[in-house]
Design a protein around this motif. Structure first.
Motif, PDB file in Angstrom:
ATOM      1  N   GLN A   4     -74.932  15.062 -32.207  1.00 33.86           N
ATOM      2  CA  GLN A   4     -75.863  15.793 -33.068  1.00 33.86           C
ATOM      3  C   GLN A   4     -76.438  14.864 -34.140  1.00 33.86           C
ATOM      4  O   GLN A   4     -75.827  13.841 -34.466  1.00 33.86           O
ATOM      5  CB  GLN A   4     -75.092  16.929 -33.758  1.00 33.86           C
ATOM      6  N   ASP A  28     -66.664  15.567 -31.108  1.00 34.00           N
ATOM      7  CA  ASP A  28     -67.642  16.253 -30.236  1.00 34.00           C
ATOM      8  C   ASP A  28     -68.687  15.272 -29.737  1.00 34.00           C
ATOM      9  O   ASP A  28     -69.707  15.114 -30.349  1.00 34.00           O
ATOM     10  CB  ASP A  28     -68.277  17.399 -31.036  1.00 34.00           C
ATOM     11  N   GLU A  59     -76.083  17.449 -23.717  1.00 34.88           N
ATOM     12  CA  GLU A  59     -75.300  18.660 -23.971  1.00 34.88           C
ATOM     13  C   GLU A  59     -75.705  19.311 -25.285  1.00 34.88           C
ATOM     14  O   GLU A  59     -75.831  20.529 -25.380  1.00 34.88           O
ATOM     15  CB  GLU A  59     -73.803  18.315 -23.998  1.00 34.88           C
ATOM     16  N   GLU A  60     -75.926  18.494 -26.293  1.00 37.78           N
ATOM     17  CA  GLU A  60     -76.194  19.034 -27.639  1.00 37.78           C
ATOM     18  C   GLU A  60     -77.594  19.626 -27.776  1.00 37.78           C
ATOM     19  O   GLU A  60     -77.916  20.210 -28.805  1.00 37.78           O
ATOM     20  CB  GLU A  60     -75.988  17.940 -28.693  1.00 37.78           C
ATOM     21  N   HIS A 110     -70.984  19.110 -35.846  1.00 39.02           N
ATOM     22  CA  HIS A 110     -72.398  19.361 -36.183  1.00 39.02           C
ATOM     23  C   HIS A 110     -72.665  19.281 -37.687  1.00 39.02           C
ATOM     24  O   HIS A 110     -73.816  19.382 -38.101  1.00 39.02           O
ATOM     25  CB  HIS A 110     -72.893  20.728 -35.658  1.00 39.02           C
TER      26      HIS A 110
HETATM   27 ZN    ZN Z   1     -71.546  20.021 -30.113  1.00 38.84          ZN
END
Ligand code: ZN
Ligand code: BES
Length: 459
Positions: free
Chosen positions: A90, A119, A154-155, A428
Motif C-alpha cells: 500500500q 502485509d 492484491e492491494e 495500510h
Molecule cells: Zn493489504
C-alpha cells in the motif's frame, strides 16, 4: 536428513536480513511512478524462489503488474501445494506519521518496521524460507510438490490475476493451497481463518451545474452537488448502522446459533479494540457483537469524499461536482456484481432531479468460507501447534483476499488461511510492523505444514 527447525534457527538472522532487502523495494501497486519498483520486487522474489530450489521459475507479464511463479515437482505421488502471496504494498501516506522511513526496514526491539512487513512480504517470505529450509533439511528434496504464485496487484483488487489463473489451470493445478496474508490473535494465540469478506469498490459522482459558480450569485437557486452527494451518502445507512440499499441483505447467509456460540468463545477484548482504533465508542448493527460485525456481517464504507475548494483560506464557490469512493465488504453468498447493481439502482432512485449521479465500479472480489472439518485444516492446526507451541483458534476476518475464492473454485480444493501477522501490525496505516518472532515462528509453521501435508490424506 536434519531437523528443519534447527536449520531455521541456524539461519534466522540471515533470513531477517534478506527480508529487509525485500522490504526496501517500494513496490506500491497503486502508484504509477513505482512501476520500476514493482518489476524489481517481482524479480527479487523470483530470484529467491530459484535460491530456494524451485526449478521452473518465471515472471509472467500481465496487462498490469507481473505474476511470479515457481515450482518444484520432484515428489511424484505426494500432494501438490500451491503457496500464494503478494509482493505489492500500500502507499505510505501520511508519511510524516512514520517513526522511520517506511522503506528503510529498520529492526527495532521486537519488530521490523516497514510498509509491507506484515502485509504481505514478511508472510510470503516466511513461506519461501520454509521451503528453502526444508530443501536443506531433506537433502535437496521436498516432502510435497510446491508451486508458488506471488502477485503484484492484491492491494488494488487487480483484474489480471483471475484471468491468469483461469488460463493456466494445468500449470497451477494443486491439491491444497496455502495463503499467509492474515493475522493471528497474539504471539501466543495463533488462529486459522475460515472466513473472509468479499469486496466491491465503487465511485459515486454527483454533478450539478456544468461549471463552478459564484456561491453568492447562484447559491440558494442551484442544488449544491457536494451537499446532494452528502445527502445521498447519508441515505446509504439507516440510523442503526445497517445498510439502507434495497436488497442489500437479501442473499446474506444468516449466522446460525452454533456459529455465533463458537465465535463468542474466541477471545475479543473491547479494551484492545479501543486501544487499536482510538475510536471513542463502538458503532454498528446493535444486534451483532463487534466480532460478528467485523467478520460475518456486510458493510458499506465511505473511503473518501472529494470536491469543491479545500485549499488554504476561503473561496466562496458553488462547485460543479463531487465524488465519493465507496466500498462494501460482503459476506457469503453476496455477489459483488449483484451488489453493485443494487447500489446503482438505489442511488438512481434517491438522486433528486436537481443533480445527476453516476456509479462506476472499480473492482469486485468474492468472499470465502473454508470448511473447518477438512483433513487439510487439521494439518494447519497441527502445524501451528508445532510452530507457535499452541493450538490455534478458528475465526473469521473482516478483510478480503479475493484469490481465495478463485482458487477454491478453480481447483475444488481447501485454501488454508495460515497467517502470521498480529492484529495491531498497522496494515495500510503508518508504522506498519511485523514481529520478528512472528516471522521466525511463521517460517517454522509453514515448514511444519508442508511436512504434515505430505502424510495427510486430503480427500
Ligand atoms: Zn493489504
Ligand atoms: N492482507 C490483507 C487482507 C487482510 C487484512 C486479511 C486484514 C486479514 C486481516 C490484504 O492484503 C488486503 O488488504 N486486501 C484488500 C483487498 C481488496 C483491495 C480487494 C482489502 O481487504 O482491502
Amino acid at each position: 536428513m536434519s531437523d528443519v527447525f534447527s536449520v531455521i534457527d541456524q539461519q534466522a538472522g540471515l533470513f531477517l536480513a534478506e527480508l529487509q532487502e525485500f522490504l526496501r523495494i517500494p513496490s506500491i501497486s497503486t502508484l504509477p511512478e513505482h512501476q520500476g519498483d514493482i518489476q524489481r520486487a517481482a524479480e527479487w522474489a523470483a530470484d529467491k524462489l530459484r535460491a530456494a530450489g524451485m526449478t521452473d521459475v518465471q515472471v509472467f507479464p500481465t496487462p498490469g503488474h507481473p505474476i511470479v511463479y515457481g515450482a518444484w515437482n520432484g515428489a511424484p505421488g505426494a500432494p501438490t501445494v500451491l503457496i500464494y502471496g503478494h509482493y505489492d504494498v500500500q502507499p505510505v501516506d501520511p508519511v510524516s506519521e512514520w517513526r522511520s522511513d517506511p522503506f528503510s526496514a529498520e529492526v527495532s526491539g521486537d519488530y521490523i518496521l516497514a510498509r509491507g512487513s506484515s502485509d504481505d512480504k514478511g508472510q510470503v517470505f516466511a513461506n519461501i524460507k520454509a521451503v528453502a529450509a526444508l530443501m536443506q533439511a531433506h537433502g535437496g528434496k521436498l516432502p510435497v510438490n510446491v508451486k508458488f504464485l506471488i502477485e503484484g496487484e492484491e492491494e488494488i483488487g487487480g483484474a489480471n490475476l483471475d484471468p491468469f489463473i483461469l488460463s493456466h489451470l494445468d500449470l497451477l493445478r494443486c491439491d491444497v493451497a496455502i495463503v499467509s496474508d492474515t493475522a493471528i490473535l497474539s504471539l501466543d494465540q495463533p488462529a486459522v481463518i475460515y472466513g473472509l469478506r468479499g469486496l466491491v469498490y465503487l465511485e459515486l459522482e454527483v454533478r450539478g451545474p456544468d461549471h463552478d459558480l459564484h456561491s453568492g450569485q447562484y447559491g440558494g437557486s442551484v442544488h449544491n452537488p457536494l451537499q446532494a452527494l452528502c445527502e445521498i451518502v447519508a441515505a446509504l445507512h439507516h440510523p442503526d448502522g445497517s445498510v439502507a440499499v434495497e436488497g442489500f441483505y437479501d442473499t446474506v447467509r444468516p449466522l446460525d446459533a452454533a456459529e455465533r456460540q463458537a465465535m463468542a468463545q474466541v477471545p475479543f477484548d473491547e479494551a484492545d479494540w479501543k486501544a487499536q482504533t482510538g475510536a471513542p465508542a463502538p458503532w454498528g448493527e446493535p444486534e451483532y457483537t463487534l466480532r460478528e460485525r467485523i467478520g460475518a456481517r456486510p458493510t458499506l464504507e465511505v473511503n473518501g469524499i472529494v470536491g469543491g475548494f479545500t485549499g488554504h483560506g476561503s473561496k466562496t464557490v458553488l462547485p460543479a461536482k463531487g465524488m465519493a469512493k465507496i466500498s462494501c465488504r460482503l459476506v457469503p453468498d453476496q455477489d459483488p456484481h449483484e451488489i453493485e447493481n443494487l447500489i446503482r439502482a438505489y442511488v438512481a432512485k434517491i438522486t433528486p432531479p436537481t443533480v445527476t449521479s453516476e456509479v462506476r465500479a472499480l473492482s469486485h472480489g468474492h468472499g470465502a468460507m473454508v470448511p473447518i472439518d477438512s483433513p487439510a485444516m487439521q494439518a494447519a492446526v497441527r502445524a501451528y501447534e508445532r510452530g507457535f507451541g499452541r493450538k490455534p483458534v478458528f475465526t473469521r476476518e473482516g478483510g478480503s483476499i479475493p484469490v481465495v475464492a478463485t482458487l477454491s473454485r478453480a481447483f475444488d480444493i481447501p485454501v488454508l488461511l495460515v497467517g502470521y501477522g498480529l492484529p495491531d501490525d498497522g496494515l495500510h496505516g503508518p508504522n506498519e510492523h511485523f514481529h520478528v518472532q512472528c516471522f521466525y515462528r511463521g517460517i517454522k509453521t509453514a515448514a511444519a505444514l508442508l511436512e504434515d501435508l505430505a502424510t495427510t490424506r486430503l480427500k
